[in-house]
Each structure stands twice: as C-alpha cells, then as structure tokens.
Design an enzyme around this catalytic site. Structure first.
Site, PDB file in Angstrom:
ATOM      1  N   ASP A   1       0.341  -1.390  -0.239  1.00  0.00           N
ATOM      2  CA  ASP A   1      -0.029  -0.004   0.364  1.00  0.00           C
ATOM      3  C   ASP A   1       1.116   0.925  -0.167  1.00  0.00           C
ATOM      4  O   ASP A   1       1.501   1.433   0.964  1.00  0.00           O
ATOM      5  CB  ASP A   1      -0.628  -0.076   1.308  1.00  0.00           C
ATOM      6  CG  ASP A   1      -2.136   0.701   0.814  1.00  0.00           C
ATOM      7  OD1 ASP A   1      -1.402   2.120   0.259  1.00  0.00           O
ATOM      8  OD2 ASP A   1      -2.901   0.511   1.844  1.00  0.00           O
TER       9      ASP A   1
ATOM     10  N   ASP B   1      -3.358   2.315  -5.741  1.00  0.00           N
ATOM     11  CA  ASP B   1      -1.902   2.661  -5.698  1.00  0.00           C
ATOM     12  C   ASP B   1      -1.925   1.546  -4.528  1.00  0.00           C
ATOM     13  O   ASP B   1      -1.410   1.230  -2.878  1.00  0.00           O
ATOM     14  CB  ASP B   1      -2.366   4.043  -3.911  1.00  0.00           C
ATOM     15  CG  ASP B   1      -2.386   3.754  -3.021  1.00  0.00           C
ATOM     16  OD1 ASP B   1      -3.966   3.362  -3.205  1.00  0.00           O
ATOM     17  OD2 ASP B   1      -2.744   4.355  -2.115  1.00  0.00           O
ATOM     18  N   GLU B   2      -2.836   0.024  -4.741  1.00  0.00           N
ATOM     19  CA  GLU B   2      -2.606  -1.115  -3.447  1.00  0.00           C
ATOM     20  C   GLU B   2      -2.519  -2.488  -4.474  1.00  0.00           C
ATOM     21  O   GLU B   2      -3.266  -2.179  -5.859  1.00  0.00           O
ATOM     22  CB  GLU B   2      -4.341  -1.148  -2.518  1.00  0.00           C
ATOM     23  CG  GLU B   2      -3.701   0.133  -1.532  1.00  0.00           C
ATOM     24  CD  GLU B   2      -4.914   0.145  -0.704  1.00  0.00           C
ATOM     25  OE1 GLU B   2      -5.596  -1.828  -0.855  1.00  0.00           O
ATOM     26  OE2 GLU B   2      -5.338   0.573  -0.384  1.00  0.00           O
TER      27      GLU B   2
HETATM   28 MG   LIG Z   1      -2.434   4.116   0.365  1.00  0.00          MG
END
Ligand SMILES: [Mg+2]
Length: 413
Positions: free
Chosen positions: A9, A105-106
């Site tokens: 993350d 973003d993960e």
């Molecule tokens: Mg994040």
C-alpha cells in the site's frame, strides 16, 4: 507449502507524488484538493504533516485551512499517479507475476513461488520497500501473511514505510482485537448489523457462530466468519488476468445531424451511459474523459479533461462531456458524430473509500443506484431501464426497429 501473500500500500500516494514532483512542497503540510468549481473543493489526499494537524480526506478545503492555516493546497495530477502506479508494478514484477491491483495504490502479490530466488516473504517485502525508496522516491507499507485478507490488514498496521508480518501462530493475538470494520468486506451496512448483534471486533466475529452469520448475511456471512478465522484461500490474480484497457469509449454517427446543444447532450448521455456500463463490467474507474466531435463536413475535434476524482458514474462522465461541448464547440456546423471515452483507467477499489467524503450517504446511494442499473441491464438487456430524457421525441435512442423511426446505430470504436 504455506502461502505467502504480500499486500503493498503506497503511503499517502497522491500527496507523496506531489511532494516528490514539486520540491517546494517538501517539509510542508500538503493537501491535494479538487477544483473548487467541480465539487465543493474537498481534500482528496494529504501528507503526514497535514495529517498531524487533523486534516482529513473528504473535508472541505476551508475547514482544512482552519485546522492548519499554513496548509499548501495543490491540484491532483492523475497522469502522474498512473505513471508511478505502473512503475510500482514493474518493481513487483521483478519478484512475481502473481500481482492483483486493488485501486491505484494497492496490490496483492503472491510470492509463494519466489522464495527460492528471493528469500523469505519478509525479506522480499523489505527488498520491495527499499526499491520504492531508491528508485521511485516513494514509500510503501507492506503486509505479509498467509492470505489476502490478513495481508491487507497487516499493511494497515504500520505506516508509513514499514513491513508487518502476521503468521498463523500470532494472528489471533494481533488482529482479533481490531475493530471489525478494519476487515475487507465489512462495509457500512454490514457493520451496522454486526454492531446490532454485539460484534465489534474481528475476534468477536471469529468466535461467533457461522450458522448465525449465514442466517444474517447469507453466503457473505460465512465468508466473513471464515476470513476472521484466517480461512481464506482466494488466489492472487495473475498480472495478465487484470491488465486494464487503456481506455473505454463509444461513439455514434447520428442519422440526422444535430443542430442544438440539447440534442447533442442527449446523445452524450446515451454514450456516457454505455461507457459507464462497460467500465462497471470491467471493474475500472477513469481519471479522465475524452470527447470526440465530428461535424457535418467531417471536421473532427477532440478534447479531454481530467476529473477531480476517478469515477465510473454516468453522471460524472456525462457532466465532463457536456462541459467540454459547451466550452469548445461553436456550432458553426451541425454535428454528425459524437464519441465519449474514459481514459487513464485504474482498477476500482472498494466502495468504502467513498465514505470519507462529506456527502457520503448521497455518494453511496448514487453509486449503488448506478451499479444496480448496470446490473439490471446486464441481466435483462439494455432497454430494461434508462433515463427519461432519452425516451421519445426526435431522438428516441432506445426505440427498437418496430416503427418507421430510424434507430441510431452505435458502433464501437
Ligand atoms: Mg495508500
């Protein structure tokens, strides 16, 4: 062999990219904010310093400024976020090809088969973290566990720039005390029912009765119970299973030329609805909308606009298309064809992310409504439900070939 799943993350992703790209922002409290004219100017993301002042995602800019008068406000640059999201994937790819993105973003990584080459899952996590710092100038929190649910929980435990390992031996001690809503799959509605049943922590969920949960939520209840007990064997997808398309678009040549804005807007609504439906089925959101206008003399004009927030809603796509039409088209010639597409596509993350925003309830309701409509169309055909404005009149876009009306014949790009 026990599975090794990582969840990576990126920390404060949007704000971190801004601080990386614009050195004058470093060391300051920074908030990435939407354009005031689009929505009401809300905080989309913030960095650690802004967080310390209590600035939170989804609040209006003026409120954030009250909490932190020196806050530096900057607009979003989705093209840069996608660029770094892709570079991140390249780093992951050097360790495994089992990569499943979750939002921009993960990512989940299955590194079960990578151990012989790259060391223990912890060592792989640490190597990834170091590469992020040295190659991208960004930080990432990595969760390491034996399934996707716990790996995601683990990545949330230490931020920023950290690795957290949860094993079969210690998950009860570490995770069971956490609030049940930290677990993936526990949304707002589920949480309310769980609270009513006296279940507040992941441990309480794990120790409740599976049949009882099944009675309450059906299959989802069983899943939740199994997840809380560490029994989740959902595989991490292969990188090629999930490669999103670059853009999704539909265009249409109108049987009669369009002479007025309202006529063009109806076609744009029709196209936006098609595009949104395809994005819904593909599980993606768009960070930008592209508009193509072809006039009667075959002159083609193309415009594009990035959005304040990634979306797959008909409403947002349609609004952006109309905005560009109004801003740019001078109506010297009637319009012959129109095309709408969503570009800079990213995988859709969980719906709960929306709940950060101030108009939460309305947002979630609208989202659900659109998803239900898309679901109905998928099940019963595209004519089952539509916007009233698309029906009847000169531009009956949904009229079937029954009367003497000429139906529109949309074609795919
Ligand atoms: Mg994040």
């Amino acid at each position: 062999m026990e599975r090794a799943v990582l969840h990576c993350d990126l920390n404060n992703f949007y704000a971190s990219v801004e601080c990386r790209d614009f050195p004058h922002l470093r060391g300051k409290a920074v908030a990435v904010c939407g354009r005031q004219e689009d929505r009401h100017g809300i905080v989309l993301a913030k960095n650690e310093l802004a967080k310390q002042y209590g600035v939170s995602t989804g609040e209006p800019v003026f409120k954030a400024m009250q909490k932190c008068p020196q806050l530096v406000v900057t607009p979003p640059h989705y093209d840069r976020y996608l660029y770094f999201s892709n570079l991140a994937k390249e780093i992951y790819l050097s360790f495994t090809d089992r990569i499943e993105p979750f939002g921009i973003d993960e990512c989940w990584l299955d590194v079960t088969g990578s151990r012989a080459l790259f060391g223990t899952p912890y060592e792989i996590a640490e190597a990834i973290r170091k590469q992020f710092c040295s190659r991208l100038g960004l930080t990432v929190s990595v969760g390491v566990s034996f399934n996707k649910i716990f790996a995601k929980l683990a990545s949330d435990l230490k931020k920023p720039n950290a690795t957290t390992v949860i094993t079969k031996a210690d998950f009860k001690e570490t995770l069971w005390k956490l609030p049940v809503e930290y677990m993936l799959g526990v949304g707002r509605a589920t949480l309310k029912k769980l609270h009513e049943a006296g279940i507040f922590t992941i441990g309480e969920l794990a120790q409740s009765n599976e049949n009882y949960l099944y009675a309450m939520f059906g299959k989802h209840g069983s899943e939740l119970w199994n997840n809380a007990n560490g029994r989740n064997d959902a595989p991490v997808a292969h990188i090629q299973d999930r490669e999103p398309p670059k853009s999704i678009g539909n265009s249409m040549t109108c049987p009669r030329d369009l002479e007025r804005e309202e006529q063009a807007e109806r076609v744009l609504l029709y196209l936006s609805e098609k595009v949104a439906g395809r994005m819904y089925r593909g599980g993606v959101v768009a960070c930008g909308v592209h508009l193509m206008i072809k006039d009667r003399l075959f002159g083609t004009k193309q415009y594009q606009q990035t959005l304040e927030m990634p979306t797959r809603r008909v409403k947002d796509i349609y609004a952006a298309a109309c905005r560009m039409l109004r801003q740019h088209y001078k109506w010297k010639e009637p319009i012959r064809a129109l095309g709408v597409s969503g570009f800079m596509l990213a995988p859709q993350a969980q719906r709960e992310q929306l709940s950060f925003f101030t108009d939460t309830q309305a947002c979630i309701r609208e989202d659900r409504l659109e998803e239900n409509i898309a679901g109905l169309k998928e099940k019963y055909g595209k004519h089952i439900v539509t916007y009233g404005t698309l029906l009847g009149g000169d531009f009956d876009l949904y009229q079937k070939d029954t009367g003497n009306r000429i139906p529109y014949r949309p074609f795919q790009k």
